[in-house]
Scaffold this motif. Structure first.
Motif, PDB file in Angstrom:
ATOM      1  N   PRO A 208       0.864  -1.136  -0.008  1.00 26.85           N
ATOM      2  CA  PRO A 208      -0.147   0.030   0.053  1.00 26.85           C
ATOM      3  C   PRO A 208       0.825   1.332   0.043  1.00 26.85           C
ATOM      4  O   PRO A 208       1.829   1.273   0.379  1.00 26.85           O
ATOM      5  N   GLY A 209       0.263   2.202  -0.667  1.00 28.12           N
ATOM      6  CA  GLY A 209       0.970   3.552  -0.622  1.00 28.12           C
ATOM      7  C   GLY A 209       0.713   4.456   0.702  1.00 28.12           C
ATOM      8  O   GLY A 209       0.024   3.983   1.694  1.00 28.12           O
ATOM      9  N   THR A 210       1.818   5.230   0.876  1.00 28.82           N
ATOM     10  CA  THR A 210       1.571   5.938   2.246  1.00 28.82           C
ATOM     11  C   THR A 210       0.612   7.088   1.877  1.00 28.82           C
ATOM     12  O   THR A 210       0.560   7.367   0.766  1.00 28.82           O
ATOM     13  N   GLU A 211       0.502   7.692   3.177  1.00 30.75           N
ATOM     14  CA  GLU A 211      -0.406   9.236   3.002  1.00 30.75           C
ATOM     15  C   GLU A 211       0.525  10.093   2.142  1.00 30.75           C
ATOM     16  O   GLU A 211      -0.390  10.944   1.298  1.00 30.75           O
ATOM     17  N   GLN A 212       1.707  10.310   2.163  1.00 30.20           N
ATOM     18  CA  GLN A 212       2.463  11.115   1.396  1.00 30.20           C
ATOM     19  C   GLN A 212       2.478  10.734  -0.019  1.00 30.20           C
ATOM     20  O   GLN A 212       2.458  11.766  -0.813  1.00 30.20           O
ATOM     21  N   GLU A 213       2.742   9.188  -0.420  1.00 31.03           N
ATOM     22  CA  GLU A 213       2.797   8.981  -1.884  1.00 31.03           C
ATOM     23  C   GLU A 213       1.382   9.089  -2.332  1.00 31.03           C
ATOM     24  O   GLU A 213       1.242   9.661  -3.668  1.00 31.03           O
ATOM     25  N   GLU A 215      -0.796  11.547  -1.672  1.00 32.08           N
ATOM     26  CA  GLU A 215      -1.033  12.948  -1.847  1.00 32.08           C
ATOM     27  C   GLU A 215       0.008  13.622  -3.063  1.00 32.08           C
ATOM     28  O   GLU A 215      -0.501  14.258  -3.798  1.00 32.08           O
ATOM     29  N   ASP A 216       1.191  13.124  -3.093  1.00 35.70           N
ATOM     30  CA  ASP A 216       2.275  13.421  -4.218  1.00 35.70           C
ATOM     31  C   ASP A 216       1.684  12.941  -5.520  1.00 35.70           C
ATOM     32  O   ASP A 216       1.471  13.888  -6.499  1.00 35.70           O
ATOM     33  N   ALA A 217       1.123  11.814  -5.497  1.00 32.76           N
ATOM     34  CA  ALA A 217       0.412  11.389  -6.974  1.00 32.76           C
ATOM     35  C   ALA A 217      -0.735  12.086  -7.392  1.00 32.76           C
ATOM     36  O   ALA A 217      -0.576  12.477  -8.608  1.00 32.76           O
ATOM     37  N   ALA A 218      -1.558  12.302  -6.360  1.00 37.78           N
ATOM     38  CA  ALA A 218      -2.703  13.360  -6.751  1.00 37.78           C
ATOM     39  C   ALA A 218      -2.166  14.796  -6.962  1.00 37.78           C
ATOM     40  O   ALA A 218      -2.921  15.280  -8.370  1.00 37.78           O
ATOM     41  N   LEU A 219      -1.581  15.298  -6.429  1.00 36.56           N
ATOM     42  CA  LEU A 219      -0.976  16.565  -6.837  1.00 36.56           C
ATOM     43  C   LEU A 219      -0.476  16.655  -8.201  1.00 36.56           C
ATOM     44  O   LEU A 219      -0.572  17.192  -9.087  1.00 36.56           O
ATOM     45  N   VAL A 220       0.791  15.837  -8.462  1.00 34.72           N
ATOM     46  CA  VAL A 220       1.229  15.609  -9.943  1.00 34.72           C
ATOM     47  C   VAL A 220       0.380  15.296 -10.920  1.00 34.72           C
ATOM     48  O   VAL A 220       0.269  16.103 -11.990  1.00 34.72           O
ATOM     49  N   PHE A 221      -0.642  14.534 -10.664  1.00 37.24           N
ATOM     50  CA  PHE A 221      -1.729  14.120 -11.788  1.00 37.24           C
ATOM     51  C   PHE A 221      -2.643  15.641 -11.993  1.00 37.24           C
ATOM     52  O   PHE A 221      -2.732  15.944 -13.067  1.00 37.24           O
ATOM     53  N   GLU A 222      -2.983  16.120 -10.966  1.00 38.86           N
ATOM     54  CA  GLU A 222      -3.741  17.282 -11.205  1.00 38.86           C
ATOM     55  C   GLU A 222      -3.149  18.373 -11.818  1.00 38.86           C
ATOM     56  O   GLU A 222      -3.407  19.274 -12.623  1.00 38.86           O
ATOM     57  N   GLN A 223      -1.886  18.760 -11.397  1.00 38.02           N
ATOM     58  CA  GLN A 223      -0.998  19.951 -12.117  1.00 38.02           C
ATOM     59  C   GLN A 223      -0.709  19.506 -13.560  1.00 38.02           C
ATOM     60  O   GLN A 223      -0.946  20.536 -14.457  1.00 38.02           O
ATOM     61  N   ASP A 224      -0.731  18.115 -13.871  1.00 32.21           N
ATOM     62  CA  ASP A 224      -0.303  17.769 -15.455  1.00 32.21           C
ATOM     63  C   ASP A 224      -1.764  18.129 -16.159  1.00 32.21           C
ATOM     64  O   ASP A 224      -1.819  18.593 -17.289  1.00 32.21           O
ATOM     65  N   ILE A 225      -2.870  17.689 -15.445  1.00 33.62           N
ATOM     66  CA  ILE A 225      -3.985  17.850 -16.341  1.00 33.62           C
ATOM     67  C   ILE A 225      -4.260  19.357 -16.240  1.00 33.62           C
ATOM     68  O   ILE A 225      -5.053  19.471 -17.196  1.00 33.62           O
ATOM     69  N   LEU A 226      -4.491  20.147 -15.253  1.00 32.12           N
ATOM     70  CA  LEU A 226      -4.695  21.614 -15.309  1.00 32.12           C
ATOM     71  C   LEU A 226      -3.854  22.116 -16.319  1.00 32.12           C
ATOM     72  O   LEU A 226      -4.392  23.102 -17.076  1.00 32.12           O
ATOM     73  N   GLU A 227      -2.612  21.840 -16.249  1.00 30.03           N
ATOM     74  CA  GLU A 227      -1.667  22.643 -17.134  1.00 30.03           C
ATOM     75  C   GLU A 227      -1.456  21.941 -18.718  1.00 30.03           C
ATOM     76  O   GLU A 227      -0.901  22.279 -19.529  1.00 30.03           O
ATOM     77  N   HIS A 228      -2.471  20.959 -18.860  1.00 33.63           N
ATOM     78  CA  HIS A 228      -2.388  20.261 -20.193  1.00 33.63           C
ATOM     79  C   HIS A 228      -0.741  19.871 -20.591  1.00 33.63           C
ATOM     80  O   HIS A 228      -0.443  20.211 -21.730  1.00 33.63           O
ATOM     81  N   ILE A 239       5.158  20.708  -7.973  1.00 34.60           N
ATOM     82  CA  ILE A 239       5.288  21.515  -6.518  1.00 34.60           C
ATOM     83  C   ILE A 239       4.969  20.331  -5.540  1.00 34.60           C
ATOM     84  O   ILE A 239       4.231  19.453  -5.649  1.00 34.60           O
ATOM     85  N   ASN A 240       5.956  20.233  -4.498  1.00 35.64           N
ATOM     86  CA  ASN A 240       5.938  19.077  -3.696  1.00 35.64           C
ATOM     87  C   ASN A 240       4.691  19.422  -2.602  1.00 35.64           C
ATOM     88  O   ASN A 240       4.636  20.407  -2.189  1.00 35.64           O
ATOM     89  N   SER A 241       4.041  18.393  -2.127  1.00 33.62           N
ATOM     90  CA  SER A 241       2.922  18.704  -1.150  1.00 33.62           C
ATOM     91  C   SER A 241       3.538  19.294   0.052  1.00 33.62           C
ATOM     92  O   SER A 241       2.699  19.882   0.969  1.00 33.62           O
ATOM     93  N   ASP A 242       4.656  18.798   0.579  1.00 34.02           N
ATOM     94  CA  ASP A 242       5.476  19.293   1.807  1.00 34.02           C
ATOM     95  C   ASP A 242       5.956  20.786   1.725  1.00 34.02           C
ATOM     96  O   ASP A 242       6.424  21.263   2.634  1.00 34.02           O
TER      97      ASP A 242
END
Length: 243
Positions: A208-213, A215-228, A239-242
């Protein structure tokens, strides 16, 4: 990084000048050269990316180098008057004064038992001898792969990893995809990638992933989708979540 390539014998020097290995980005598939990076989808507010925009496809067609066919290859299957079929093949080149058996050899059916591939009538497959020796930098090897994205319909070479830094000689086994075909000299035969030799065994860390992993995965995915964009077209770090 330098890869040394030379003929196996002096008589093959002219052949190497005619059909030398070529950087893959200089011998791209025709569809790839013609395709645009985006297409207009009239149901969307912005253009959509094509396969040419995919970073994984970009890397696999541009990295490494291509070994072109060094002669014209013929293959033919014909029906025999008394029943059954016969298959014949040959390689034509004015610069190689060798018998066909020197360049085109076979793997015995017992060497291929259980391998689900298209074989010759007698259950064997062909392999073609490459007339030039290739030596990578010390500590590197070659991965030989069928030039998949050229989408050829006649033969398909088997993939192999070779620790070539001390050897450098190679033959390419392949399966036949058509009963009759011709392959012109200069046609991409094999795509070669350089890889670093290593003795360490790979250890898979599965769980299983950690909470940090997460969060990082969601953030990276969101950045790429929003910035195309994707990991190759980004103009600034994630941008790292920490932070």
């Amino acid at each position: 990084m330098k890869v040394r390539i030379h003929p196996n014998t002096p008589e093959l020097e002219r052949l190497l000048k005619l059909y030398p290995p070529v950087p893959a980005n200089k011998l791209l598939p025709e569809w790839y050269k013609k395709m645009k990076l985006h297409f207009t989808n009239y149901g969307e507010a912005m253009d959509s990316p094509t396969a040419k925009k995919c970073p994984a496809i970009q890397d696999v067609v541009n990295e490494g180098f291509i070994l072109p066919m060094w002669g014209k290859m013929f293959f033919k299957t014909r029906d025999l008057p008394e029943g059954g079929k016969e298959q014949r093949w040959w390689v034509q080149n004015a610069h190689t004064h060798k018998d066909l058996d020197h360049w085109m050899q076979q793997h015995h059916p017992l060497q291929l038992e259980g391998m689900n591939m298209t074989k010759l009538i007698d259950g064997s497959i062909l392999k073609i001898k490459y007339p030039f020796r290739m030596i990578p930098p010390k500590g590197y090897g070659f991965m030989y792969h069928d030039p998949f994205y050229h989408f050829r319909q006649d033969i398909r070479c088997l993939t192999g990893l070779v620790k070539s830094d001390e050897w450098g000689f190679i033959t390419f086994p392949f399966e036949i995809l058509k009963d009759k075909f011709e392959i012109d000299a200069g046609t991409p035969l094999v795509h070669v990638y350089l890889y670093k030799l290593q003795d360490e065994k790979i250890e898979l860390d599965i769980g299983p992933g950690t909470e940090q992993e997460y969060e990082d995965a969601a953030l990276v995915f969101e950045q790429d989708i929003l910035e195309h964009v994707n990991y190759k077209t980004r103009k600034h770090p994630y941008i790292n979540s920490d932070e």
